[in-house]
Design an enzyme around this catalytic site. Structure first.
Site, PDB file in Angstrom:
ATOM      1  CG  HIS A  56      -1.701  -1.220   1.429  1.00 44.91           C
ATOM      2  ND1 HIS A  56      -2.561  -1.705   0.467  1.00 44.91           N
ATOM      3  CD2 HIS A  56      -1.748  -2.109   2.451  1.00 44.91           C
ATOM      4  CE1 HIS A  56      -3.113  -2.828   0.905  1.00 44.91           C
ATOM      5  NE2 HIS A  56      -2.631  -3.105   2.098  1.00 44.91           N
ATOM      6  CG  HIS A 219      -6.024  -6.174   1.296  1.00 48.15           C
ATOM      7  ND1 HIS A 219      -6.928  -5.590   2.156  1.00 48.15           N
ATOM      8  CD2 HIS A 219      -4.793  -5.899   1.775  1.00 48.15           C
ATOM      9  CE1 HIS A 219      -6.249  -4.993   3.139  1.00 48.15           C
ATOM     10  NE2 HIS A 219      -4.973  -5.166   2.934  1.00 48.15           N
TER      11      HIS A 219
END
Lengths: 332, 332
Positions: A56, A219
């Site tokens: 991320h 995700h």
């Protein structure tokens, strides 16, 4: 799968090594996978700790530095860091005033940060408070989450609460502010493509060439629904409307973040921000501050997310306070 | 082709509209497609102007602001701005000390900036100097270029020369410094995928799933050769060795930029930087400053480029001077 990596098993270690080489102004514990400020905060100030799975970036390691986090704990790709990592980092960032854990609402993260809090209280007597960010309006419960997922508001929260901790506010005040920021933030994302987790070697999900997915998780968790590919103005509407329906953003200064998921170029993010800004103006929402770029990503996913924070004068002042991290930098 | 756009014809106008909405601290002339600082430089200071085709963001519009450019002229995707645009911008950034044009070495850009220089001298009496950046070691002559292409050194040059112009140096000194920076910079890029120009609607070139291309141009121009997909450590060697073979980087402080082409996530760029840094250290090259991120891109291309600048103490001091632009920001 084509990626700039040495091999799926080495991705996190190698990327952290590169991060350390690129940022000599930070201190990287490569063994425990923790990124610290080079110079700890002065005594009596609350320590801010966050972390989560890798993939991320710049979240969270890129938000360590003056004005934001004291440390970030780095997990495997899309995998929570361990309680031991969080324990180690928590002990190191405590300078006597306690530590705030900033945790995105994913079951593994919440569990491991909780466990670390208990361990550190028992073992080292460190006071810990936690804020769990759950700002994603896409879905209630998700693949790895009970309740709403935690996404973009995390970035804004780390900035605002980071400035408050820098001022020397006590743990209870810092934690209360963090919860108030979380309650005031809402996000929603859209994917044009899947991400590809290196260890899997193939896209996490299949998205046909003529479809996009609204409400995607960071995700690759399933979103609300799929739509036929549409003009940016329509996509902007699909992001703005559910957020405005979920919280009243009228009559307050709003901080907006148009965030890229990792695989979309900046020119498209600006274009999307233009569409979003026009819709917000038409809805009477007053954007007081805004950032556009890759701030909380999902590996190589193409797409973007929108975060709106219903701020107040205090939050704006804290937002404007100086910050000097790899991912956010302004002021003195 | 999936992109966050309204349609191929509106990409540049819409993206510039979003840029304007995102950056109220800049002034955007949407009709002429020119980005200016909101507050012009003080009188007696040299104006810095750059520009080129769109699709390389944040270059150049993202480098307008205190410490860097005074204005950037925005062309269509991968297409030079017109002489009229350059003329208009040049007149507006001149405050009596003349204007430096920073031009990447592509035939269209060189021709149009030259034409504008002649027009502005004849029409408005503005003194103009030009520096043509040609730092790409990949190939001699290319699809749109006689000689070497201009790429990453442009970013470092705009920063260093921007600081010099801010100090009030005269046009001849600023231009001489710019040429010295260009002569001291070398770049090389690698593509994992093609970019897709919106108006074309399909990838500019085909690159098999198991190949990468070394020496790619920022418009997808052919590189030196194709290789089988390799570990990052091998790719780093393919970038570092030709650069070090082209210029002696020993015994000087070096500024390094590991740049993303638009479609590769930050985690991979850091990973690549780690590999590059290790090779440079082993070669005795001393990296004094470094930046990692998307600075000069090629739409949605996955891949990266490396730029090394053989600096000196003067260039380092100018590099460290404050800068406040959307794409680069540090200092006061």
């Amino acid at each position: 799968m084509k990626k700039l990596i040495n091999g799926p098993d080495a991705v996190v270690a190698d990327s952290l090594a590169g991060f350390a080489a690129a940022h000599p102004e930070l201190r990287v514990d490569r063994r425990n996978r923790i990124v610290y400020r080079a110079t700890p905060k002065g005594p009596g100030k609350v320590g801010l700790l966050s972390g989560g799975g890798s993939g991320h970036e710049p979240l969270h390691s890129g938000y360590v530095g003056p004005g934001m986090l004291d440390a970030a704990v780095v997990g495997e790709v899309f995998t929570s860091p361990t309680p031991d990592q969080v324990l180690e980092a928590t002990k190191n960032v405590d300078v006597g005033a306690g530590v705030l854990h900033i945790v995105k609402n994913y079951t593994g993260d919440v569990m491991n940060f909780d466990m670390a809090s208990e361990l550190v209280a028992a073992e080292a007597g460190v006071r810990v408070e936690s804020v769990v960010v759950n700002d994603d309006v896409a879905v209630q419960d998700s693949l790895y989450t009970a309740g709403r997922r935690g996404v973009g508001t995390t970035v804004l929260l780390e900035k605002i609460v980071g400035a408050a901790a820098e001022e020397g506010r006590d743990l209870a005040s810092v934690a209360a502010l963090a919860r108030r920021v979380n309650e005031s933030g809402r996000s929603l994302g859209v994917a044009l493509t899947s991400c590809t987790v290196p260890a899997a070697g193939r896209p996490t999900f299949e998205l046909p060439e003529d479809e996009l997915e609204i409400g995607i998780g960071i995700h690759g968790e399933p979103g609300r629904r799929r739509e036929k590919v549409a003009p940016a103005s329509d996509i902007a509407r699909l992001l703005v409307e559910p957020i405005l329906a979920d919280l009243d953003f009228g009559g307050a200064p709003v901080i907006a973040m148009l965030n890229g998921m990792g695989g979309s170029p900046l020119s498209e993010l600006y274009l999307m921000y233009g569409e979003v800004a026009a819709l917000l103006e038409a809805s009477g929402v007053r954007v007081a501050r805004r950032i556009v770029g890759d701030y909380i990503t999902s590996l190589d996913m193409a797409g973007c997310s929108l975060t709106l924070l219903r701020a107040d004068d205090e939050m704006l002042t804290l937002w404007d306070a100086p910050v000097a991290t790899p991912g956010l930098r302004w002021g003195a």
